[in-house]
Design a protein around this motif. Sequence first.
Motif, mmCIF file in Angstrom:
data_model
loop_
_atom_site.group_PDB
_atom_site.id
_atom_site.type_symbol
_atom_site.label_atom_id
_atom_site.label_comp_id
_atom_site.label_asym_id
_atom_site.label_seq_id
_atom_site.Cartn_x
_atom_site.Cartn_y
_atom_site.Cartn_z
ATOM 1 N N ALA A 86 1.035 -1.315 -0.144
ATOM 2 C CA ALA A 86 0.141 0.112 -0.021
ATOM 3 C C ALA A 86 0.913 1.490 -0.101
ATOM 4 N N ARG A 87 2.087 1.141 0.575
ATOM 5 C CA ARG A 87 3.062 2.335 0.678
ATOM 6 C C ARG A 87 3.476 2.668 -0.841
ATOM 7 N N LEU A 88 4.101 1.321 -1.411
ATOM 8 C CA LEU A 88 4.371 1.744 -2.774
ATOM 9 C C LEU A 88 3.266 2.474 -3.673
ATOM 10 N N LEU A 89 2.178 1.956 -3.475
ATOM 11 C CA LEU A 89 1.158 2.571 -4.230
ATOM 12 C C LEU A 89 0.903 4.005 -3.952
ATOM 13 N N ALA A 90 0.942 4.206 -2.647
ATOM 14 C CA ALA A 90 0.470 5.604 -2.088
ATOM 15 C C ALA A 90 1.703 6.538 -2.555
ATOM 16 N N LEU A 91 2.743 6.208 -2.829
ATOM 17 C CA LEU A 91 3.833 6.944 -3.210
ATOM 18 C C LEU A 91 3.819 7.142 -4.500
ATOM 19 N N GLN A 92 3.339 6.383 -5.354
ATOM 20 C CA GLN A 92 3.090 6.609 -6.880
ATOM 21 C C GLN A 92 1.915 7.481 -6.944
ATOM 22 N N CYS A 93 0.769 7.284 -6.152
ATOM 23 C CA CYS A 93 -0.202 8.292 -6.258
ATOM 24 C C CYS A 93 0.043 9.754 -5.752
ATOM 25 N N ALA A 94 0.873 9.610 -4.917
ATOM 26 C CA ALA A 94 1.027 11.129 -4.299
ATOM 27 C C ALA A 94 1.879 11.818 -5.203
ATOM 28 N N LEU A 95 2.811 11.080 -6.094
ATOM 29 C CA LEU A 95 3.688 11.967 -6.986
ATOM 30 C C LEU A 95 3.036 11.881 -8.362
ATOM 31 N N ARG A 96 2.075 11.180 -8.464
ATOM 32 C CA ARG A 96 1.352 11.394 -10.182
ATOM 33 C C ARG A 96 -0.087 12.301 -10.056
ATOM 34 N N MET A 97 -0.205 12.674 -8.759
ATOM 35 C CA MET A 97 -1.508 13.513 -8.794
ATOM 36 C C MET A 97 -1.563 14.468 -9.517
ATOM 37 N N ASN A 98 -2.836 15.243 -9.885
ATOM 38 C CA ASN A 98 -2.722 16.418 -10.465
ATOM 39 C C ASN A 98 -3.092 17.502 -9.471
ATOM 40 N N THR A 99 -3.394 18.768 -9.744
ATOM 41 C CA THR A 99 -3.443 19.812 -9.036
ATOM 42 C C THR A 99 -4.952 19.602 -8.405
ATOM 43 N N ARG A 100 -5.646 18.741 -8.885
ATOM 44 C CA ARG A 100 -7.084 18.497 -8.146
ATOM 45 C C ARG A 100 -7.276 17.247 -7.251
#
Length: 206
Positions: free
Chosen positions: A17-31
């Motif tokens: 889950a932390r690996l997934l969260a890292l990718q989500c946090a780094l790839r999110m847009n401004t919204r």
Amino acid sequence: MLSYLAAALPAGTSAAARLLALQCALRMNTRMRVRLSKGVLRSLRLNSASDPWRELEHARWLRMAPGGAANEIAAELLDVTLLGQAPARPDRRRSADWALRATSSSAARVIGPLPRLASVYLAAHTDPESGTGLGDLEQMARACGTRPAELPGTLDQLAATGLLGSWQACPDSGDLQWTLASGTGIRIDDHRREAARGNPCGVRRV
């Protein structure tokens, strides 16, 4: 971002889950929305795993978004403080790609989520010129969602698969030192562990 997630996610959050969260946090847009392609998830070896998504939803860190394309998974991140933690989006995307490469090398593919997350942590805290790093055992354990006592076995596994050159830890101070193997594969020729003699810290070496 690894340090931020160590504090933002519940202590029991799994390495996957932390690996997934890292990718989500780094790839999110401004919204604070993110779309992860199935290719990215395959590289993370999470393409068929739903548990990490459920973990992050249960922690109220993200919410799955309906109606995504067939080749991607969409989500909305709920941790509004992420906007103040992350650099500009182009830099975040480059960091996400770097972290993905660090977990998808030929050697990393044969190990589990915890060693892969540990390899990202070590690489992110390594001097790129010398290939060496110095950190705190407990801090690394928090970032990886594990206990300090479990890290030696994980570090041995990284060395055995050629992702880590050598490491040593001082139980008294909690200091951790390591050297990455040369090249992107982080390989060395000899993984034999030698007992450290005359070292007051009880060092383990690989």
